[in-house]
Design an enzyme around this catalytic site. Structure first.
Site, short mmCIF file in Angstrom:
data_model
loop_
_atom_site.label_atom_id
_atom_site.label_comp_id
_atom_site.label_asym_id
_atom_site.label_seq_id
_atom_site.Cartn_x
_atom_site.Cartn_y
_atom_site.Cartn_z
N GLY A 78 72.23 58.32 25.82
CA GLY A 78 71.35 57.19 26.11
C GLY A 78 72.14 55.91 26.33
O GLY A 78 71.82 55.09 27.21
N GLN A 185 63.52 56.75 22.70
CA GLN A 185 62.64 57.22 21.62
C GLN A 185 61.30 57.72 22.12
O GLN A 185 60.54 58.31 21.35
CB GLN A 185 62.41 56.09 20.59
N HIS A 207 69.42 64.29 22.45
CA HIS A 207 69.39 64.64 21.03
C HIS A 207 68.19 64.05 20.30
O HIS A 207 67.99 64.33 19.12
CB HIS A 207 70.71 64.29 20.34
N CYS A 331 72.24 53.11 13.39
CA CYS A 331 73.41 52.29 13.68
C CYS A 331 73.50 51.08 12.74
O CYS A 331 74.58 50.55 12.54
CB CYS A 331 73.38 51.81 15.11
N1 PLP Z 1 68.22 53.51 22.69
C1 PLP Z 1 67.44 53.77 21.63
C2 PLP Z 1 66.07 53.17 21.54
C3 PLP Z 1 67.90 54.62 20.62
O1 PLP Z 1 67.12 54.87 19.55
C4 PLP Z 1 69.20 55.17 20.73
C5 PLP Z 1 69.75 56.02 19.64
O2 PLP Z 1 69.36 55.90 18.50
C6 PLP Z 1 69.97 54.88 21.87
C7 PLP Z 1 69.45 54.04 22.83
C8 PLP Z 1 71.33 55.45 22.06
O3 PLP Z 1 71.25 56.81 22.45
P1 PLP Z 1 72.53 57.76 22.30
O4 PLP Z 1 72.70 58.04 20.87
O5 PLP Z 1 72.19 58.99 23.09
O6 PLP Z 1 73.68 57.03 22.92
#
Ligand code: PLP
Length: 393
Positions: A78, A185, A207, A331
């Protein structure tokens, strides 16, 4: 190496952080790690046959989104999809130096807003109200002739609040700006139809919907000017260089098929368990509030703020019972600052600190929810007894 904790031994309520790979997805991927290892760009049949599997998966992703297969580009995650969309929009319109986003985005977008600011762009950070809702008039007023891109998430990873993306898309397109939607999400949880909603770019991540980590998609609406982020080979029709990750792409295709066929039923079933959990906790525990917009929320997410307790302490105690939850986005957990999302909503300090996110999936069972309902009141009681916020004398 220390003994590993296996998924079967825990109550996993952290599905917004990541999900279990569906067994059906594992099944379609496994042969691609052993016998069927060809390179999808090869001229010979052994490798070249892989491109058919990649394109079948592309069609499955497109079907789930109401998109055309040519509008689907496979990426690694993402975050890569978000970066690619944002850099493409600014690079293809160098004369436009204004970027709009919200204060509650995932760091994958916030970090790019900060970077653009450092590079001299003007960034409008849209705020939210106490329920995490955007003010659409403010959005409309913010869009200017030199707005390169509006980047707004579909659903919030911490509270599950779903933004009115159809209205947002209409407002942005009426004013002639490009729109990127971080739908990481939302995909697989919310019905999305890009044939009806005029979004230019949309990011998803495997994922979060029972495909493996390390595969994502950037949807690029046909006709949208685009500059690739990764350059090199001609894979993905020159839009994303790098040898195709065939097993993961095929896994994501299967995950999208599963999500599409079961979504309506899962939305009801998962939301019923989420509501049981939430109602049960609020009935048993005083001074607890739900964060976010309960009327417009992902069916699997409940973020609850417990007054006068540390979220991290709750997580550690739940961990002792084998219960996995989160104190915010994956995060930001680990830092003791309340999350940027809860701060943007103005959640009072003593509540924001004790916020716990439970996020369910199709694999969550009623027995698991009952166990959490049994355990949580004792956890909160114990912690409140020793909390510096509630200590007397
Ligand atoms: N955007 C949102 C709203 C997310 O919740 C996340 C991951 O938690 C991401 C982006 C990032 O995705 P990725 O872990 O595949 O890089």
């Amino acid at each position: 190496m220390a003994e590993l904790v296996h998924g079967d031994s825990v109550i996993y309520l952290d599905n917004n952080a990541t999900t279990r790979v569906a067994p059906e997805v594992v099944d379609v991927m496994l042969p691609l790690f052993s016998d069927l290892y060809g390179n999808a760009s090869s001229m010979h049949t052994f490798g070249g046959q892989m491109i058919h599997l990649v394109n079948d998966a592309r069609a499955s992703v497109a079907r789930l989104l109401g998109a055309q297969p040519e509008e689907i580009v496979f990426t690694s995650c993402g975050t890569e999809s978000d970066s690619t969309a944002i850099f493409s929009a600014v690079e293809t319109q160098p004369e436009k130096r204004h970027f709009i986003t919200t204060r509650v985005e995932h760091p994958a977008v916030i970090a790019l807003g900060n970077l653009l600011e450092k590079r001299g762009y003007e960034v409008t950070w849209l705020g939210v109200d106490s329920k995490g809702r955007l003010n659409l008039d403010e959005l409309a007023r913010s869009i200017r002739k030199d707005t390169a891109l509006v980047s707004i998430m579909y659903a919030n990873n911490e509270t599950g609040t779903v933004f009115p993306i159809d209205d947002i898309a209409r407002i942005v397109k009426e004013r002639g700006a490009l729109l990127h939607v971080d739908a990481v999400q939302a995909v697989g949880k919310e019905p999305i139809d890009l044939s009806k909603t005029p979004i230019d770019f949309l990011a998803l991540s495997g994922h979060k919907l029972h495909a493996p980590k390390g595969i994502g998609v950037l949807y690029i609406r046909k006709g949208t000017r685009f500059r690739p982020f990764l350059r090199g080979g001609h894979q993905e029709r020159g839009r994303r260089a790098g040898t195709e990750n065939v097993p993961y792409i095929v896994g994501l295709g299967k995950a999208c098929e599963l999500a599409g066929s079961a979504m309506a039923q899962e939305r009801t079933q998962v939301a019923a368990l989420r509501d049981k959990l939430e109602k049960g906790l609020l009935a048993q525990i005083s001074n607890a509030i739900v964060n976010g917009d309960v009327e417009h929320r992902l069916p699997n997410t409940s973020s609850i703020a417990f007054e006068s307790v540390e979220g991290e302490a709750i997580l550690l105690m739940l961990n002792e019972f084998g219960i996995c939850a989160s104190s915010g986005s994956a995060c930001t957990s680990g830092s003791l600052e309340p999350s940027h999302v809860l701060r943007a909503m103005g959640v009072p300090f003593t509540y924001a600190h004790g916020s716990i996110r439970f996020s369910l999936s199709r694999y969550t069972t009623e027995a698991e929810i009952d166990k959490v309902l049994e355990v949580m009141p004792g956890v909160i009681k114990t912690l409140r007894e020793i909390s510096p916020f509630t200590r007397r004398g």
